[in-house]
Motif scaffolding. Structure first.
Motif, PDB file in Angstrom:
ATOM      1  N   PHE A  77       1.469   8.979   4.840  1.00  0.00           N
ATOM      2  CA  PHE A  77       0.400   9.199   4.009  1.00  0.00           C
ATOM      3  C   PHE A  77      -1.134   9.777   4.651  1.00  0.00           C
ATOM      4  O   PHE A  77      -1.709  10.326   3.863  1.00  0.00           O
ATOM      5  N   THR A  78      -1.460   9.448   6.053  1.00  0.00           N
ATOM      6  CA  THR A  78      -2.433  10.188   6.497  1.00  0.00           C
ATOM      7  C   THR A  78      -2.175  11.328   7.453  1.00  0.00           C
ATOM      8  O   THR A  78      -3.173  12.270   7.542  1.00  0.00           O
ATOM      9  N   ASP A 117      -4.594   3.121   6.611  1.00  0.00           N
ATOM     10  CA  ASP A 117      -5.127   3.639   7.849  1.00  0.00           C
ATOM     11  C   ASP A 117      -6.004   2.746   8.689  1.00  0.00           C
ATOM     12  O   ASP A 117      -6.148   2.731   9.884  1.00  0.00           O
ATOM     13  N   ILE A 123      -4.242   4.201   0.733  1.00  0.00           N
ATOM     14  CA  ILE A 123      -4.145   5.092   2.094  1.00  0.00           C
ATOM     15  C   ILE A 123      -5.120   4.707   3.003  1.00  0.00           C
ATOM     16  O   ILE A 123      -4.977   4.673   4.348  1.00  0.00           O
ATOM     17  N   TYR A 166       0.892  -1.124  -0.084  1.00  0.00           N
ATOM     18  CA  TYR A 166       0.006  -0.093  -0.061  1.00  0.00           C
ATOM     19  C   TYR A 166       0.871   1.127  -0.060  1.00  0.00           C
ATOM     20  O   TYR A 166       0.505   2.331  -0.851  1.00  0.00           O
ATOM     21  N   LYS A 175      -4.396   5.141  -5.332  1.00  0.00           N
ATOM     22  CA  LYS A 175      -3.618   5.821  -4.320  1.00  0.00           C
ATOM     23  C   LYS A 175      -4.530   6.040  -3.095  1.00  0.00           C
ATOM     24  O   LYS A 175      -4.200   5.792  -1.890  1.00  0.00           O
ATOM     25  N   ASP A 176      -5.899   6.491  -3.216  1.00  0.00           N
ATOM     26  CA  ASP A 176      -6.692   6.697  -2.036  1.00  0.00           C
ATOM     27  C   ASP A 176      -7.190   5.389  -1.441  1.00  0.00           C
ATOM     28  O   ASP A 176      -7.331   5.344  -0.519  1.00  0.00           O
ATOM     29  N   ALA A 228       0.653   4.003  -2.670  1.00  0.00           N
ATOM     30  CA  ALA A 228       0.131   5.390  -2.356  1.00  0.00           C
ATOM     31  C   ALA A 228       1.249   6.362  -3.022  1.00  0.00           C
ATOM     32  O   ALA A 228       0.969   7.363  -3.075  1.00  0.00           O
TER      33      ALA A 228
END
Length: 746
Positions: free
Chosen positions: A541-542, A483, A479, A463, A475-476, A467
């Motif tokens: 990423f988050t 998460d 992420i 991932y 990509k979304d 990402a």
């Protein structure tokens, strides 16, 4: 004969140099060395099995028309069908009735034409059938062609020289049995091997002279101005002029029971009772053993085909070793087809099992404890491929695998918990570890619980790659899954908690568990290394502070930075006073941990919170790589290049990719009998020999296995085919993305 593989390879070669596969966004890490992907010779085997158990096979040759014929106890045979991975058969050759009806006892090729020996004559269909030389040896069984259509023939007791323009000569060896005859073109003479002697026959003055005497010779060849005399205990080198032995008997060989020797392209090829081997320039051997290469291991004859292939005749059939020019990119295109054609189960990267002797059409796709891990490794490779080539096929592969990965989370009732796998209901008892499978609310589906840290680190690796490199909906989605998984772990006090409300056996990163292990036990280091990399990836990423705070809490208050910096050379067995769990964890080197470390290094190094940590993490990665160097592991060497280090054994990584067998079937393999390798004392790392063998000489295996494993002996020989998705395509496409492997070069 053209076959599927040749047709496919032709298409691959065109694809390699077409603009459609030209790299568009290939990334090269500054100033790193680059392997130029120029064509090399890739070997693979086409096998032909005999149909009758009592059929004896003597010789195999190919003529100028690339027709293969064999001599055997049933006369002249020929090959039928046969493709790479799809064996052909041997049939009686009925092409020309007058030959099929004769008692052919031996054959050879002369001027690239078939020549036969029967109970009356030496004859051929070439030259309009004009070659027909009668002999007086009704039991003739061996012969050799010389210059100007001269032939020396023997029935084991007597010898006869035949020539259209010269008188027939008859003689015999002194108290010896003729085993083999060869012509020496340089000296215009024949060499005659007996069981205990070798003699020279001159057709000019028709004299026979014994040159050397010994015991129990099996075959011979002329090589580098020496006579090579083989036995069932190695071979001798003899000076043909003086008749003196040169040095001691050579026994440092893959196997000493030599049955045949041949000189091909100025290299010695040996047949033995345990496979065939070629002596290389560096004094080492290429070893061809088992059904990856040969129908049987008892070699009877070796010859070179007119197409450059090597014909290795065994007691059970013919192995034809093909040497095909290709680049690593060509090889990648073949493996891409292998994965898509035979190894996709519900979007997972799976293994084909329950095959009958390598027959793919009899196999089935299997579930695995590590469906998530093997699939994420394949998925990451396809992300790298898409980034480099912009291939729509690679993008679709990513989407299909991502569908499977997302469903691992949604198919079970535990928020944020990834299942190990899922399958249609009704098959639990036939699946791996049936006690781990659970029913879903949907009566059509079941899911597998007890997910481990192996899967978790694989998820975060893939991932993170997606990402970073994808610029679309994937990509979304990546992420979101980062998460989802990491929120579950943080929320549950650094555990993965299963459907029963309890932590899984291996999904444990809590300090209470990790630091309960003595410092030298590998689990303490691997868990610390993995979880810091996972938390860094989640924060990167988050942007959620909880991940950064938890990572620094583990490093500053619970010693996780010290844990992950523990030197690899100091990983060892737990002391006597340690708990039983720690002792179990440290009985020997854990190669699955190596896989988890290196997969986790992507997030550990790339997403380090600051430059100070990044420097430390680089030190830890290179420290680990130094320990792994003897294994010449392609994926670990290429992953190490991520750090920007100039030295990461690029040539060894390319060697791994070049030498990996095209045939990924789990054939039985034996190497522990070999006399040409240096064994070392049993050790914690489970390294068995001083230098690792090439991948095509050892059992096929994933990155989590011991590369020094020598043997695979199973009653299920040829029952599985591994996917190249994680084993080969990941390191190749990662190398392309990092810029350390070039695009294909013409």
């Amino acid at each position: 004969m053209k076959n599927y593989f040749h047709h496919f390879l032709g298409a691959v070669l065109l694809l390699s140099f077409s603009c459609s596969e030209a790299p568009k966004t290939e990334t090269k890490t500054a100033s790193l060395p680059v392997y130029k992907d120029v064509p090399y010779l890739q070997d693979y085997s086409i096998k032909y099995n005999k149909q009758q158990d009592d059929l004896l096979l003597y010789q195999a040759f190919m003529d100028r028309n690339q027709t293969i014929q064999l001599s055997g106890s049933d006369g002249v045979m020929r090959t039928h069908d046969g493709q790479f991975l799809y064996p052909g058969t041997l049939l009686k050759d009925k092409t020309y009735r007058p030959i099929a009806d004769r008692n052919i006892s031996a054959m050879t090729v002369y001027k690239d034409q078939f020549v036969y020996l029967d109970d009356k004559a030496v004859l051929s269909n070439a030259w309009a059938g004009t070659l027909y030389l009668k002999h007086q040896l009704p039991k003739a069984n061996t012969f050799a062609a010389g210059n100007d259509f001269g032939f020396l023939v023997s029935d084991g007791q007597s010898l006869q020289y035949l020539h259209k323009k010269k008188p027939t000569w008859t003689g015999s060896l002194n108290n010896d049995v003729v085993k083999s005859i060869r012509f020496d073109n340089k000296n215009n003479s024949y060499w005659v091997l007996g069981e205990n002697s070798i003699s020279s026959f001159s057709p000019g003055n028709q004299t026979l002279k014994t040159v050397f005497q010994g015991n129990n010779f099996t075959s011979f060849a002329l090589f580098d101005n020496k006579l090579i005399l083989t036995t069932l205990d190695g071979y001798l080198e003899v000076d043909p002029a003086s008749g003196e032995q040169i040095g001691n008997k050579v026994t440092k060989l893959p196997w000493t029971e030599i049955t045949y020797v041949e000189v091909i392209d100025n290299r010695l090829w040996f047949g033995s009772t345990k496979g065939a081997f070629k002596l290389k320039k560096d004094g080492k051997f290429d070893y061809y053993y088992g059904q990856r290469w040969l129908p049987g291991n008892n070699v009877k004859h070796i010859s070179k085909g007119t197409d450059g292939s090597i014909l290795i005749l065994t007691d059970k059939g013919l192995g034809r070793i093909i040497f095909e020019e290709m680049t690593l990119h060509d090889k990648a295109q073949y493996y891409e087809k292998q994965v898509r054609n035979r190894h996709i189960r519900l979007g997972f990267n799976a293994t084909l099992v329950d095959m009958e002797n390598g027959n793919f059409d009899t196999g089935r796709l299997s579930d695995s404890d590590n469906d998530g891990l093997w699939t994420t490794m394949y998925l990451a490779g396809q992300v790298f491929r898409y980034t480099v080539t912009q291939s729509e096929e690679a993008l679709q592969n990513c989407r299909e695998s991502m569908d499977a990965m997302e469903r691992l989370f949604s198919i079970n009732p535990v928020p944020g918990f990834p299942s190990r796998s899922f399958e249609r209901s009704g098959y639990i008892e036939q699946l791996h570890d049936p006690e781990r499978w659970q029913h879903t609310d949907d009566e059509e589906w079941d899911w597998k619980s007890t997910t481990s840290s192996d899967e978790a680190i694989g998820h975060i690796f893939a991932y993170g790659v997606m990402a970073e490199l994808m610029n679309n909906d994937l990509k979304d989605r990546a992420i979101t899954l980062i998460d989802t998984l990491m929120s579950h772990i943080v929320r549950n006090d650094m555990y993965m908690v299963d459907f029963d409300g309890k932590p899984t056996t291996w999904g444990r990163w809590n300090p209470e568990y990790v630091n309960a292990r003595p410092k030298m036990v590998g689990d303490r280091k691997i868990n610390a290394s993995n979880i810091i990399g996972m938390l860094q990836t989640a924060y990167h990423f988050t942007g959620k502070e909880k991940y950064k705070e938890k990572a620094f809490d583990l490093m500053e208050n619970h010693g996780y930075l010290d844990n992950l910096m523990w030197p690899m050379k100091d990983v060892a067995m737990a002391p006597e006073d340690a708990d039983d769990w720690s002792k179990m964890l440290s009985e020997s080197w854990n190669h699955s941990d190596d896989e988890m470390y290196f997969v986790g290094y992507w997030g550990l190094y790339k997403y380090a919170f600051n430059d100070t940590l990044k420097t430390k993490f680089k030190e830890a990665i290179i420290d680990h790589w130094e320990i792994e160097r003897p294994e010449k592991e392609g994926a670990w060497n290429i992953m190490t290049a991520l750090t920007g280090t100039q030295e990461f054994d690029l040539e060894e990584a390319a060697w791994y990719l070049r030498e990996h067998p095209m045939d990924m079937v789990s054939w039985n393999i034996m190497n522990s009998h070999r006399k040409d390798i240096t064994f070392i004392e049993p050790n914690f790392r489970e390294q068995t020999i001083s230098e690792v063998l090439p991948p095509d000489e050892r059992p096929v295996q994933r990155h989590n296995a011991n590369m020094f494993r020598l043997d695979r002996v199973s009653s299920k020989d040829g029952s599985e085919e591994y996917s190249a998705g994680d084993i080969w395509l990941l390191p190749y496409w990662m190398g392309r993305y990092l810029g350390v492997i070039s695009e294909p070069q013409s």
